[in-house]
Design a protein around this motif. Structure first.
Motif, PDB file in Angstrom:
ATOM      1  N   GLN A 206       0.881  -1.320  -0.030  1.00  0.00           N
ATOM      2  CA  GLN A 206      -0.078  -0.003   0.028  1.00  0.00           C
ATOM      3  C   GLN A 206       0.785   1.219  -0.092  1.00  0.00           C
ATOM      4  N   ALA A 207       0.289   2.329  -0.409  1.00  0.00           N
ATOM      5  CA  ALA A 207       1.008   3.562  -0.278  1.00  0.00           C
ATOM      6  C   ALA A 207       1.498   3.932   1.259  1.00  0.00           C
ATOM      7  N   ALA A 208       2.714   4.237   1.353  1.00  0.00           N
ATOM      8  CA  ALA A 208       2.999   4.783   2.705  1.00  0.00           C
ATOM      9  C   ALA A 208       3.116   6.305   3.015  1.00  0.00           C
ATOM     10  N   SER A 209       2.535   6.872   1.877  1.00  0.00           N
ATOM     11  CA  SER A 209       2.783   8.559   2.085  1.00  0.00           C
ATOM     12  C   SER A 209       1.557   9.125   0.910  1.00  0.00           C
ATOM     13  N   LEU A 210       0.910  10.225   1.259  1.00  0.00           N
ATOM     14  CA  LEU A 210      -0.031  10.573   0.155  1.00  0.00           C
ATOM     15  C   LEU A 210       0.494  11.410  -0.799  1.00  0.00           C
ATOM     16  N   VAL A 211       1.933  11.573  -0.775  1.00  0.00           N
ATOM     17  CA  VAL A 211       2.779  12.501  -1.802  1.00  0.00           C
ATOM     18  C   VAL A 211       3.178  11.442  -2.866  1.00  0.00           C
ATOM     19  N   GLN A 212       2.611  11.357  -3.746  1.00  0.00           N
ATOM     20  CA  GLN A 212       2.980  10.410  -4.892  1.00  0.00           C
ATOM     21  C   GLN A 212       4.097  10.732  -5.990  1.00  0.00           C
ATOM     22  N   ARG A 213       5.263  11.274  -5.243  1.00  0.00           N
ATOM     23  CA  ARG A 213       6.542  11.503  -6.165  1.00  0.00           C
ATOM     24  C   ARG A 213       7.418  10.634  -5.953  1.00  0.00           C
ATOM     25  N   PRO A 214       8.318  10.332  -6.940  1.00  0.00           N
ATOM     26  CA  PRO A 214       9.447   9.210  -6.891  1.00  0.00           C
ATOM     27  C   PRO A 214      10.140   9.206  -5.670  1.00  0.00           C
ATOM     28  N   ALA A 215      10.324   8.116  -4.845  1.00  0.00           N
ATOM     29  CA  ALA A 215      11.029   8.018  -3.509  1.00  0.00           C
ATOM     30  C   ALA A 215      12.371   7.289  -4.099  1.00  0.00           C
ATOM     31  N   THR A 216      13.586   7.679  -3.735  1.00  0.00           N
ATOM     32  CA  THR A 216      14.775   7.130  -4.229  1.00  0.00           C
ATOM     33  C   THR A 216      15.547   6.289  -3.299  1.00  0.00           C
ATOM     34  N   MET A 217      15.118   6.532  -2.026  1.00  0.00           N
ATOM     35  CA  MET A 217      15.781   6.018  -0.731  1.00  0.00           C
ATOM     36  C   MET A 217      14.793   5.818   0.278  1.00  0.00           C
ATOM     37  N   VAL A 218      15.008   4.612   0.973  1.00  0.00           N
ATOM     38  CA  VAL A 218      14.239   4.596   2.231  1.00  0.00           C
ATOM     39  C   VAL A 218      15.196   3.701   3.047  1.00  0.00           C
ATOM     40  N   VAL A 219      15.472   3.985   4.492  1.00  0.00           N
ATOM     41  CA  VAL A 219      16.135   3.222   5.460  1.00  0.00           C
ATOM     42  C   VAL A 219      15.551   3.173   6.839  1.00  0.00           C
ATOM     43  N   THR A 220      15.843   2.137   7.777  1.00  0.00           N
ATOM     44  CA  THR A 220      15.150   2.222   9.276  1.00  0.00           C
ATOM     45  C   THR A 220      16.185   2.126  10.100  1.00  0.00           C
ATOM     46  N   ALA A 221      15.990   2.680  11.202  1.00  0.00           N
ATOM     47  CA  ALA A 221      16.860   2.496  12.397  1.00  0.00           C
ATOM     48  C   ALA A 221      16.196   1.425  13.411  1.00  0.00           C
ATOM     49  N   ALA A 222      16.997   0.845  14.308  1.00  0.00           N
ATOM     50  CA  ALA A 222      16.479  -0.138  15.324  1.00  0.00           C
ATOM     51  C   ALA A 222      15.572   0.572  16.306  1.00  0.00           C
ATOM     52  N   ASN A 223      15.628   1.893  16.426  1.00  0.00           N
ATOM     53  CA  ASN A 223      14.793   2.523  17.420  1.00  0.00           C
ATOM     54  C   ASN A 223      13.397   2.981  16.587  1.00  0.00           C
ATOM     55  N   GLY A 224      13.322   2.487  15.490  1.00  0.00           N
ATOM     56  CA  GLY A 224      12.009   2.893  14.916  1.00  0.00           C
ATOM     57  C   GLY A 224      11.824   4.169  13.953  1.00  0.00           C
ATOM     58  N   THR A 225      13.024   4.751  13.757  1.00  0.00           N
ATOM     59  CA  THR A 225      12.978   6.208  13.104  1.00  0.00           C
ATOM     60  C   THR A 225      13.340   5.548  11.471  1.00  0.00           C
ATOM     61  N   VAL A 226      12.478   6.075  10.648  1.00  0.00           N
ATOM     62  CA  VAL A 226      12.573   5.859   9.239  1.00  0.00           C
ATOM     63  C   VAL A 226      12.890   7.015   8.430  1.00  0.00           C
ATOM     64  N   TYR A 227      13.606   6.856   7.448  1.00  0.00           N
ATOM     65  CA  TYR A 227      14.251   8.048   6.870  1.00  0.00           C
ATOM     66  C   TYR A 227      13.823   7.598   5.242  1.00  0.00           C
ATOM     67  N   ALA A 228      13.369   8.698   4.398  1.00  0.00           N
ATOM     68  CA  ALA A 228      13.424   8.561   3.115  1.00  0.00           C
ATOM     69  C   ALA A 228      13.502   9.801   2.326  1.00  0.00           C
ATOM     70  N   PHE A 229      13.610   9.637   0.941  1.00  0.00           N
ATOM     71  CA  PHE A 229      14.081  10.929   0.013  1.00  0.00           C
ATOM     72  C   PHE A 229      13.206  10.671  -0.899  1.00  0.00           C
ATOM     73  N   GLN A 230      12.254  11.808  -1.195  1.00  0.00           N
ATOM     74  CA  GLN A 230      11.275  11.994  -2.115  1.00  0.00           C
ATOM     75  C   GLN A 230      11.720  13.148  -3.140  1.00  0.00           C
ATOM     76  N   VAL A 231      11.823  12.834  -4.536  1.00  0.00           N
ATOM     77  CA  VAL A 231      12.089  14.021  -5.220  1.00  0.00           C
ATOM     78  C   VAL A 231      11.130  15.185  -5.477  1.00  0.00           C
ATOM     79  N   GLY A 232      11.369  16.386  -5.302  1.00  0.00           N
ATOM     80  CA  GLY A 232      10.527  17.552  -5.149  1.00  0.00           C
ATOM     81  C   GLY A 232      10.265  17.879  -3.607  1.00  0.00           C
ATOM     82  N   VAL A 233      10.406  17.015  -2.696  1.00  0.00           N
ATOM     83  CA  VAL A 233      10.075  16.918  -1.238  1.00  0.00           C
ATOM     84  C   VAL A 233      11.274  17.162  -0.382  1.00  0.00           C
ATOM     85  N   GLY A 234      12.342  16.139  -0.523  1.00  0.00           N
ATOM     86  CA  GLY A 234      13.414  16.348   0.320  1.00  0.00           C
ATOM     87  C   GLY A 234      13.616  15.084   1.175  1.00  0.00           C
TER      88      GLY A 234
END
Length: 294
Positions: A206-234
């Motif tokens: 399923q979609a994990a974000s309402l912003v439907q722009r290309p995402a080039t990276m996603v990474v998680t940390a053991a503490n539950g933090t998730v980082y991602a990069f979306q083009v045009g968003v940052g």
């Protein structure tokens, strides 16, 4: 080819839309350690913080695995110059890694593991329809026996990479995968259509974000933090299980982020690799970035 396609895609998209719219040992002959300027380590496919010395970074590249030095150089630690594509540390064992990619002379490597700081590698599995060439893969911090990899479709292993099964395929080209730090059955995907999430080990998405722009990276940390990069968003961040993404930083100009790592001892210390092969470092949780010394 996925990693190459990703680089070509994000560069073309950035130019078109503007700055922000965008088993057996496989090591081969042992070779003398090689040290070069950091800027000379090209075609980076993965990055990880050294668990034994967080001031240093492992760099998976087209020509082996390297370890950064304090003087702005990097030393090749792998005893080969294989093309390491998928690359991820084992969160349960310091100095242990999983990887995939290509040998120097061509073909696919299947699923590899190293227990000595990326120096020597052995094949633990060929994967489904293998030998596979995972260009993105990750180990679950919630259960390190569970690994995910992408080779046409998403594959999952429940026994530390020894055996694999087909899971499912998100409805868009995958650029990156990240296993949840809290739930071993949850996995994220950065895709051409945006950020996606599966809560059943990659079977359905399923979609994990309402912003439907290309995402080039996603990474998680053991503490539950998730980082991602979306083009045009940052650069985006959320804390599991929430999908309330917040923009951390957007001042990357025409560059987009392809690979990412966080320091497990200091959540404010982050690292990223851009599509231009530049390594960036942040000391304030991603608000500001500077090129790593080169």
């Amino acid at each position: 080819m996925i990693n190459v396609q990703r680089r070509l895609f994000v560069r073309a998209l950035a130019a078109a839309t503007g700055a922000l719219l965008l088993g057996a040992a496989l090591a081969g002959p042992v070779r003398a350690a090689e040290t070069v300027r950091l800027s000379e380590v090209s075609h980076l496919h993965g990055i990880a913080v050294d668990a034994t010395d967080p001031s240093r970074l492992y760099l998976a590249s087209h020509h082996g695995v390297w370890l950064t030095n304090p003087d702005g150089t990097a030393t090749r630690v792998s005893d080969n110059r294989n093309d390491y594509m998928g690359f991820t540390p084992n969160p349960a064992r310091p100095e242990s890694f999983f990887a995939s990619g290509h040998p120097e002379r061509g073909g696919n490597l299947g699923v590899l593991s190293s227990s000595d700081g990326a120096r020597t590698w052995s094949q633990v599995s060929a994967g489904v329809n293998g030998p596979v060439d995972f260009h993105s893969m990750d180990v679950s911090a919630a259960d390190p026996n569970i690994l995910y990899g992408h080779y046409g479709s998403v594959q999952v292993s429940h026994d530390g990479g020894k055996t694999w099964e087909m899971a499912g395929k998100p409805p868009a080209d995958i650029f990156d995968l990240a296993a949840s730090g809290k739930d071993p059955n949850t996995v994220y995907a950065a895709t051409r259509g945006g950020l996606m999430i599966s809560r059943d080990a990659g079977r359905t998405w399923q979609a994990a974000s309402l912003v439907q722009r290309p995402a080039t990276m996603v990474v998680t940390a053991a503490n539950g933090t998730v980082y991602a990069f979306q083009v045009g968003v940052g650069l985006l961040r959320t804390t599991e299980p929430s999908l309330a993404w917040q923009t951390v930083g957007s001042g990357f100009g025409e560059s987009v982020l392809l690979h990412f790592a966080s320091d497990p001892t200091d959540p404010e210390r982050l690292y990223a690799v851009t599509d231009k092969n530049v390594i960036l470092a942040s000391r304030d949780g991603g608000k500001t970035w500077k090129p790593l010394q080169s």
